[in-house]
Design a protein around this motif. Structure first.
Motif, mmCIF file in Angstrom:
data_model
loop_
_atom_site.group_PDB
_atom_site.id
_atom_site.type_symbol
_atom_site.label_atom_id
_atom_site.label_comp_id
_atom_site.label_asym_id
_atom_site.label_seq_id
_atom_site.Cartn_x
_atom_site.Cartn_y
_atom_site.Cartn_z
ATOM 1 N N ALA A 222 0.821 -1.207 0.000
ATOM 2 C CA ALA A 222 0.000 0.000 0.000
ATOM 3 C C ALA A 222 0.855 1.257 0.000
ATOM 4 O O ALA A 222 0.526 2.251 -0.664
ATOM 5 N N GLU A 223 1.967 1.230 0.738
ATOM 6 C CA GLU A 223 2.851 2.396 0.769
ATOM 7 C C GLU A 223 3.567 2.589 -0.551
ATOM 8 O O GLU A 223 3.693 3.723 -1.041
ATOM 9 N N LEU A 227 -1.741 3.135 -1.949
ATOM 10 C CA LEU A 227 -3.055 2.511 -1.947
ATOM 11 C C LEU A 227 -3.723 2.596 -0.584
ATOM 12 O O LEU A 227 -3.064 2.789 0.437
ATOM 13 N N LYS A 228 -5.017 2.409 -0.591
ATOM 14 C CA LYS A 228 -5.785 2.123 0.607
ATOM 15 C C LYS A 228 -6.416 0.747 0.393
ATOM 16 O O LYS A 228 -7.097 0.519 -0.614
ATOM 17 N N PHE A 248 -10.884 -4.779 -1.013
ATOM 18 C CA PHE A 248 -11.177 -3.662 -1.908
ATOM 19 C C PHE A 248 -9.969 -2.728 -1.864
ATOM 20 O O PHE A 248 -9.319 -2.585 -0.819
ATOM 21 N N LEU A 249 -9.690 -2.095 -2.996
ATOM 22 C CA LEU A 249 -8.572 -1.156 -3.001
ATOM 23 C C LEU A 249 -8.924 0.075 -3.816
ATOM 24 O O LEU A 249 -9.689 0.022 -4.776
ATOM 25 N N LYS A 250 -8.345 1.180 -3.377
ATOM 26 C CA LYS A 250 -8.525 2.446 -4.083
ATOM 27 C C LYS A 250 -7.200 2.788 -4.746
ATOM 28 O O LYS A 250 -6.159 2.809 -4.082
ATOM 29 N N HIS A 251 -7.233 3.027 -6.040
ATOM 30 C CA HIS A 251 -5.995 3.137 -6.808
ATOM 31 C C HIS A 251 -6.047 4.327 -7.749
ATOM 32 O O HIS A 251 -7.090 4.940 -7.968
ATOM 33 N N LYS A 252 -4.881 4.607 -8.344
ATOM 34 C CA LYS A 252 -4.765 5.648 -9.370
ATOM 35 C C LYS A 252 -3.815 5.161 -10.453
ATOM 36 O O LYS A 252 -2.590 5.159 -10.261
ATOM 37 N N ASP A 253 -4.381 4.724 -11.562
ATOM 38 C CA ASP A 253 -3.590 4.343 -12.741
ATOM 39 C C ASP A 253 -2.473 3.378 -12.390
ATOM 40 O O ASP A 253 -1.280 3.659 -12.610
ATOM 41 N N LEU A 254 -2.823 2.229 -11.818
ATOM 42 C CA LEU A 254 -1.829 1.233 -11.443
ATOM 43 C C LEU A 254 -2.069 -0.063 -12.204
ATOM 44 O O LEU A 254 -3.133 -0.283 -12.786
ATOM 45 N N ARG A 331 0.028 -0.127 13.400
ATOM 46 C CA ARG A 331 1.224 -0.176 12.548
ATOM 47 C C ARG A 331 0.878 -0.206 11.065
ATOM 48 O O ARG A 331 1.705 0.112 10.237
ATOM 49 N N TYR A 332 -0.353 -0.577 10.766
ATOM 50 C CA TYR A 332 -0.753 -0.721 9.367
ATOM 51 C C TYR A 332 -1.890 0.257 9.080
ATOM 52 O O TYR A 332 -3.064 -0.109 9.026
ATOM 53 N N ASP A 333 -1.494 1.537 8.914
ATOM 54 C CA ASP A 333 -2.486 2.600 8.806
ATOM 55 C C ASP A 333 -3.114 2.723 7.421
ATOM 56 O O ASP A 333 -4.005 3.548 7.214
ATOM 57 N N ARG A 334 -2.654 1.938 6.465
ATOM 58 C CA ARG A 334 -3.250 1.956 5.126
ATOM 59 C C ARG A 334 -4.192 0.777 4.899
ATOM 60 O O ARG A 334 -4.665 0.551 3.791
ATOM 61 N N ILE A 335 -4.438 0.014 5.963
ATOM 62 C CA ILE A 335 -5.282 -1.176 5.858
ATOM 63 C C ILE A 335 -6.437 -1.065 6.854
ATOM 64 O O ILE A 335 -6.223 -0.705 8.014
#
Length: 423
Positions: A222-223, A227-228, A248-254, A331-335
């Motif tokens: 995610a880092e 990603l989220k 589920f994931l939020k992305h930008k042109d990946l 510790r996993y702030d993007r999840i």
């Protein structure tokens, strides 16, 4: 890499040969290490030990340890079969990893290997004066260790595989897993508060039970990709290939295909559930033992009552100081991680017993007393569900019991009845 090592080590621990192999390697190293004392100042300090006296001890160890090892394996296999037959097959993994039995088998086999290696080395003049003395000390220590281990193991093997001991082992493992969950209900990630909008679904590419989720790998992904990630599964969930949404994931042109594959790789799927990371599995295994005891062929309500007591102790873990604590170590702030519903714990613990013991007044009375007990826990969900499941249990008993005085007694003891009369 860490995930693979964790899973590999977990599987090794379940193998009966793993710990004996380690002890065998240590034994060989000890037998050869004694040679390092030769040519040192110890030659002038240590007494001259006759090799015949050491050979006598080594012969005794080698001739007896192999027989005892075979006996130990036979006893353990009988205990494993007994645990699977009298309790539940799900308890097999707990019984097979019993520390006392594995340690005893390791000492017996390791002692046998040590005696063989040391005897061969002695016969070929591998040791000098100091080496013989050190080997003599090692042999005496090993001899004492074997005797102490055998005495402890005899006491332990008399209980291994027995139903009461198996229940205690399952409860202990369940308590560890549940306490870990209560302390960190979201696995050091964040709870799902607002679901991700316009998120891309990640489908599973495997079929089976989620055994382990590598949160560190997901956080790193995610880092790196900004990603989220919102997980949609937990350890213990059964997922289906090309059907089940695991995240589920939020992305930008990946490159979504590569990211989805990495997410799947971080979620380890297997054929069975693991007790260590699945807090519900312990409740399920205990309830299976109770259901089996309540079957007409066995008719052992006392075991079901004992299981109800185990469930009561497990629920009171929420009453400890760590209960209802918020996630303090994120510790996993993007999840974000879903929460296990308390109703799932109640279903796992009490529904099978209420279903199979609905016609037994002793079991149903004990069940109602447990609901009144756990209703005192300072947890809102537990308080509400204790009353709800008290009513459900009574309704099941009403369908099974034909003796009205039993039903009247059960109703008077039930939590829902007392709550209703107080209103």
């Amino acid at each position: 890499m860490k995930k693979k090592l964790f899973i590999y080590f977990h599987k090794l621990r379940e193998q009966l040969w793993f710990r004996p192999l380690l002890f065998c390697l240590v034994s060989i190293a000890a037998a050869l290490f004694a040679h390092q004392a030769d040519g040192t100042k110890l030659d002038t300090l240590v007494p001259d030990i006759k090799t015949e006296s050491i050979k006598g001890l080594l012969d005794t160890i080698s001739s007896s340890m192999l027989v005892i090892s075979i006996f130990a394996v036979g006893s353990m296999l009988s205990a494993f079969a007994s645990a699977s037959n009298t309790a539940t097959p799900r308890s097999f993994k707990i019984v097979v990893t019993d520390d006392m039995s594995q340690n005893a088998l390791s000492v017996f086999i390791g002692s046998f290997i040590f005696s063989i290696v040391a005897t061969v080395a002695l016969d070929n003049g591998f040791y000098g004066k100091s080496g013989v003395f050190i080997l003599f000390l090692f042999t005496l220590i090993l001899f004492a260790l074997v005797i102490l281990t055998f005495l402890r193991w005899v006491n332990s093997v008399s209980r291994l595989g027995r139903l009461e001991h198996t229940i205690s082992q399952v409860e202990s493992v369940a308590a560890k897993s549940l306490a870990s969950h209560i302390k960190s209900p979201f696995s050091n990630a964040l709870p799902i508060v607002n679901p991700l909008s316009d998120a891309q679904s990640v489908l599973s590419n495997s079929v089976g039970y989620v055994q382990h989720i590598d949160m560190a790998a997901l956080q790193e992904l995610a880092e790196e990709s900004n990603l989220k990630i919102q997980l949609n599964c937990l350890p213990g969930d059964f997922i289906h290939e090309n059907f089940e949404v695991i995240a589920f994931l939020k992305h930008k042109d990946l490159d979504l295909d590569e990211i989805k594959q990495k997410i799947n790789n971080a979620i380890h799927v297997g054929d069975t559930r693991w007790f260590e990371e699945d807090p519900r599995f312990g409740f399920i295994a205990l309830s299976e033992i109770a259901s089996k005891a309540l079957s007409p062929g066995i008719n052992d309500p006392g075991t079901a009552i004992q299981i109800i007591g185990s469930h009561e102790r497990l629920f009171f873990l929420w009453n400890e100081s760590i209960a209802d604590t918020k996630e303090n170590n994120v510790r996993y702030d993007r999840i974000t991680v879903p929460k296990i519903s308390m109703i799932d714990f109640f279903d796992d613990a009490f529904r099978p017993i209420a279903r199979d013991g609905g016609g037994n007044i002793e079991v149903m009375l004990r069940l109602q007393k447990v609901f009144k007990s756990i209703e005192t826990i300072s947890h809102e969900d537990i308080k509400k569900l204790a009353t709800l499941y008290s009513k459900k249990a009574y309704d099941r008993a009403e369908l099974s019991m034909t003796f009205k005085p039993d039903l009247d007694l059960l109703k008077n003891e039930s939590l829902f009845f007392h709550r209703a009369t107080r209103k």
